[in-house]
Design a protein around this motif. Sequence first.
Motif, short mmCIF file in Angstrom:
data_model
loop_
_atom_site.label_atom_id
_atom_site.label_comp_id
_atom_site.label_asym_id
_atom_site.label_seq_id
_atom_site.Cartn_x
_atom_site.Cartn_y
_atom_site.Cartn_z
N GLU A 1 0.82 -1.20 0.00
CA GLU A 1 0.00 0.00 0.00
C GLU A 1 0.87 1.26 0.00
O GLU A 1 0.56 2.24 -0.69
CB GLU A 1 -0.93 0.02 1.21
CG GLU A 1 -2.00 -1.07 1.22
CD GLU A 1 -1.46 -2.43 1.66
OE1 GLU A 1 -0.28 -2.49 2.12
OE2 GLU A 1 -2.20 -3.41 1.54
N ASP B 1 0.95 4.07 -3.01
CA ASP B 1 0.72 5.48 -2.70
C ASP B 1 1.89 6.32 -3.19
O ASP B 1 1.69 7.40 -3.78
CB ASP B 1 0.53 5.65 -1.20
CG ASP B 1 0.20 7.08 -0.82
OD1 ASP B 1 -0.79 7.62 -1.34
OD2 ASP B 1 0.94 7.67 0.00
N HIS C 1 1.63 6.65 -7.01
CA HIS C 1 0.52 7.53 -7.41
C HIS C 1 0.84 9.00 -7.11
O HIS C 1 0.56 9.87 -7.95
CB HIS C 1 -0.76 7.10 -6.71
CG HIS C 1 -1.40 5.88 -7.29
ND1 HIS C 1 -1.85 5.83 -8.60
CD2 HIS C 1 -1.66 4.66 -6.76
CE1 HIS C 1 -2.36 4.64 -8.85
NE2 HIS C 1 -2.26 3.91 -7.75
#
Length: 199
Positions: free
Chosen positions: A179, A183, A186
């Motif tokens: 995760e 992140d 992105h």
Amino acid sequence: MGSRVMHAIVALEVARRRKETDLSTFFAGALAPSAASTLREKEALHFYDRHGGEDTKFISFSSFAKRYMDISRHPELKGYATHLVTDHIWLTHLYHPWLRNQTSKISELTDMYHRDFTRLNQPLLHHFALSESLNDVLKQPILTIFSHIDELQMQLTYQRLEEDLHREDDTQLEVLSWEGMLDYIHVSIEQSIAYLQGL
């Protein structure tokens, strides 16, 4: 800093969303800062600056802009900028607030998260559905478009990235998290687009 595959993903996604027409040149620029054979070269290619030592290392975008005029008109420089933005995010969001403190406690931490990079290569390419696009761009002739970057080092950088595509490991991460890396990628994509739009 992020891995070669992470930099490739950011570059390809930014190029796609911005509808860059010269993908090979844009991509070569995005890989160029990795084409360093020494620590001194790496620092120069990344436009590192410091306020008071290693603990405050950052990327000087003003030095980058001063060296290269009209960035927005050159696909290789736009690609180069995505690499710098992605490393800036790594420094400000991961290294300074977290990893730097951890490495002082665990001497093997750098090796551990580099092994995590290898474990993440295939899952990340699958997640972003970019394996085919990356293979296509790696089949293009290698562009050496910066006079101060050694041609052999550019070739080695492409070769290592291609090897990354076929290197698999178990998926149990030691330091990084799935995760957290999603992140990171992105945010790097969005911030790269914002930087290029602001030129």
